[in-house]
Motif scaffolding. Structure first.
Motif, mmCIF file in Angstrom:
data_model
loop_
_atom_site.group_PDB
_atom_site.id
_atom_site.type_symbol
_atom_site.label_atom_id
_atom_site.label_comp_id
_atom_site.label_asym_id
_atom_site.label_seq_id
_atom_site.Cartn_x
_atom_site.Cartn_y
_atom_site.Cartn_z
ATOM 1 N N LEU A 171 -2.788 -21.003 6.831
ATOM 2 C CA LEU A 171 -2.186 -20.465 7.718
ATOM 3 C C LEU A 171 -1.443 -19.233 7.837
ATOM 4 N N GLY A 172 -1.096 -18.030 8.513
ATOM 5 C CA GLY A 172 -0.096 -17.286 8.055
ATOM 6 C C GLY A 172 -0.016 -17.057 10.354
ATOM 7 N N SER A 173 0.801 -16.293 10.313
ATOM 8 C CA SER A 173 0.646 -15.654 11.583
ATOM 9 C C SER A 173 -0.002 -14.370 12.035
ATOM 10 N N VAL A 174 0.333 -14.374 13.328
ATOM 11 C CA VAL A 174 -1.104 -13.026 13.428
ATOM 12 C C VAL A 174 -1.102 -11.508 12.944
ATOM 13 N N THR A 175 -2.099 -11.452 12.629
ATOM 14 C CA THR A 175 -2.056 -9.936 11.836
ATOM 15 C C THR A 175 -1.123 -9.113 12.247
ATOM 16 N N ILE A 176 -1.432 -8.222 11.284
ATOM 17 C CA ILE A 176 -0.104 -7.436 10.999
ATOM 18 C C ILE A 176 -0.293 -6.056 11.266
ATOM 19 N N PRO A 177 -0.782 -4.939 11.885
ATOM 20 C CA PRO A 177 -0.895 -3.595 11.353
ATOM 21 C C PRO A 177 0.418 -2.892 10.856
ATOM 22 N N SER A 178 -0.311 -1.524 9.869
ATOM 23 C CA SER A 178 0.826 -1.618 9.590
ATOM 24 C C SER A 178 1.161 0.328 9.769
ATOM 25 N N ASP A 179 2.261 1.393 9.068
ATOM 26 C CA ASP A 179 2.662 2.447 9.726
ATOM 27 C C ASP A 179 3.505 3.152 8.704
ATOM 28 N N TRP A 180 3.097 3.804 8.206
ATOM 29 C CA TRP A 180 4.049 4.423 6.546
ATOM 30 C C TRP A 180 4.802 5.145 7.196
ATOM 31 N N SER A 181 4.577 6.123 8.385
ATOM 32 C CA SER A 181 5.325 7.049 9.000
ATOM 33 C C SER A 181 6.882 6.281 9.293
ATOM 34 N N MET A 182 6.757 5.354 9.570
ATOM 35 C CA MET A 182 8.303 4.234 10.190
ATOM 36 C C MET A 182 9.010 4.507 8.674
ATOM 37 N N VAL A 183 8.924 4.253 7.254
ATOM 38 C CA VAL A 183 9.920 4.888 6.615
ATOM 39 C C VAL A 183 10.720 6.218 6.219
ATOM 40 N N GLU A 184 11.519 6.448 6.825
ATOM 41 C CA GLU A 184 12.105 7.274 6.625
ATOM 42 C C GLU A 184 13.493 7.102 5.168
ATOM 43 N N PHE A 185 12.995 8.290 4.370
ATOM 44 C CA PHE A 185 13.195 8.458 2.778
ATOM 45 C C PHE A 185 13.565 10.068 2.436
ATOM 46 N N ASP A 186 14.925 10.338 2.070
ATOM 47 C CA ASP A 186 15.057 11.327 1.758
ATOM 48 C C ASP A 186 15.519 11.791 0.568
ATOM 49 N N GLY A 187 14.892 11.120 -0.136
ATOM 50 C CA GLY A 187 14.740 10.914 -1.874
ATOM 51 C C GLY A 187 15.549 10.483 -2.850
ATOM 52 N N ARG A 188 16.962 9.662 -2.164
ATOM 53 C CA ARG A 188 17.513 8.935 -3.036
ATOM 54 C C ARG A 188 18.245 7.712 -2.256
ATOM 55 N N SER A 189 18.053 7.364 -0.440
ATOM 56 C CA SER A 189 17.882 6.685 0.301
ATOM 57 C C SER A 189 16.869 6.361 1.067
ATOM 58 N N VAL A 190 16.837 4.622 1.895
ATOM 59 C CA VAL A 190 15.357 4.409 2.767
ATOM 60 C C VAL A 190 15.926 3.661 3.870
ATOM 61 N N LEU A 191 15.494 4.360 4.980
ATOM 62 C CA LEU A 191 15.980 3.451 7.019
ATOM 63 C C LEU A 191 14.594 2.627 7.064
ATOM 64 N N LEU A 192 14.246 1.421 6.479
ATOM 65 C CA LEU A 192 13.126 0.515 7.204
ATOM 66 C C LEU A 192 13.586 0.528 8.696
ATOM 67 N N PRO A 193 12.430 0.343 9.301
ATOM 68 C CA PRO A 193 12.601 -0.855 10.884
ATOM 69 C C PRO A 193 13.144 -1.537 10.443
ATOM 70 N N ALA A 194 13.700 -2.481 11.040
ATOM 71 C CA ALA A 194 13.771 -4.052 10.410
ATOM 72 C C ALA A 194 12.801 -5.384 10.185
ATOM 73 N N GLY A 195 11.845 -6.458 9.874
ATOM 74 C CA GLY A 195 11.458 -6.322 9.892
ATOM 75 C C GLY A 195 10.305 -6.342 9.209
#
Length: 318
Positions: free
Chosen positions: A134-158
């Motif tokens: 039994l998992g938690s509620v289903t979680i939609p995803s959105d790749w546009s949340m990823v901030e990537f400049d080729g050398r570093s990444v910023l992901l929203p918390a969670g």
């Protein structure tokens, strides 16, 4: 003589050892799946295996969702802070985001949290598919949340990256290319059904038997140099979540396993990365997949839930 390899999504074994007179091979298990290396120059096998192991070590260190010390797990724990990444992870993220753009988000690297919510929270070898989870509620995803400049990444918390739809395929491409460049040998690398070739193949090509499960109709094909082959399956890597039988290919828009219109989709393309991107997106697109693949000019073999086979493009029958 041609080599003969049987490949399913997870297992590789030889059909005919007599066909391997002038070849050398190595088979082993890693990442809960079968690995298979073939070279046309037997003297190159030891060096080739060392090259492959190094690539796999680097990819695992960067992208394993099941190792708390991997880079993607450290990114998930960064709590929304921009974090520098290694060149290996940078290349893996770049490929994953390119796949997301190219497939209009069908292949999405931010499905890690959705995978966990579905119950895929550990290595598949440690997950009992017969036990309800039994998992938690289903979680939609959105790749546009990823901030990537080729050398570093910023992901929203969670947000947890899951690069499974592209990383293993890209690793197969890297392995084949590096073995060929460094040894000069023709090579076929099979990482659990993600296949890449490089250099001159044996006479007649690399003969591969495509069969996802034992009750699926088999099909033997011939691959030349610089070819990728990948299979995405809704019959492998599946388990119970409550009363639902789920699998590991997640529709990022719903956070749920994609509707299993197809038991499996196998794609031949110019690289394993391209082949796996297309086969994964095809599972998610369901009934729309054959027409979409046809517009790409790509060869594919789709098996529907009844076991009926449909091919698209110039499927490379041997």
């Amino acid at each position: 003589m041609a080599s003969h390899v049987v490949t399913t999504l997870w297992i590789s074994r030889l059909v005919s050892h007599s066909a391997l007179v002038n070849l050398a091979e190595s088979e082993w298990t890693r990442w809960s799946t079968g690995m298979h290396l073939l070279v046309t120059d037997p003297a190159a096998l030891s060096a080739a295996r060392a090259i492959v192991d190094t690539v796999l070590d680097d990819v695992e260190d960067a992208a394993s969702r099941f190792r708390p010390d991997s880079e993607i797990c450290e990114l998930a724990a960064a709590g929304g802070v921009r974090t520098a990444v290694s060149p290996v992870l940078a290349d893996l993220i770049d490929a994953a985001l390119a796949a997301a753009r190219w497939t209009d988000g069908d292949v999405d690297p931010t499905v890690g949290s959705a995978m966990i919510a579905l119950g895929y929270d550990r290595d598949i070898a440690d997950l009992d598919p017969s036990t309800s989870r039994l998992g938690s509620v289903t979680i939609p995803s959105d790749w546009s949340m990823v901030e990537f400049d080729g050398r570093s990444v910023l992901l929203p918390a969670g947000v947890l990256l899951d690069l499974g739809a592209t990383a293993k395929a890209l690793a197969a491409d890297w392995c084949a290319q590096r073995v060929q460049v460094r040894t000069g040998s023709g090579v076929l690398v099979n990482l659990g059904g993600d296949i890449a070739t490089a250099g001159a193949p044996p006479n007649g090509g690399w003969h591969v038997l495509v069969q996802d499960t034992d009750d699926d109709p088999p099909c033997q094909i011939a691959l030349g140099a610089g070819t990728g082959l990948a299979t995405s399956s809704t019959c492998r890597r599946r388990w119970w979540r409550g009363d639902d039988l789920v699998h590991h290919i997640v529709d990022p828009r719903t956070g749920r396993s994609a509707d299993p219109v197809w038991r499996s989709v196998t794609v031949a393309a110019a690289s394993c990365l391209a082949a796996n991107t297309i086969s994964t997106a095809a599972i998610i697109r369901g009934h729309r997949a054959p027409d979409w693949i046809a517009t790409l000019g790509i060869a594919a073999r789709l098996i529907d839930r009844t076991g009926a086979v449909r091919t698209v493009g110039k499927w490379p029958q041997s």
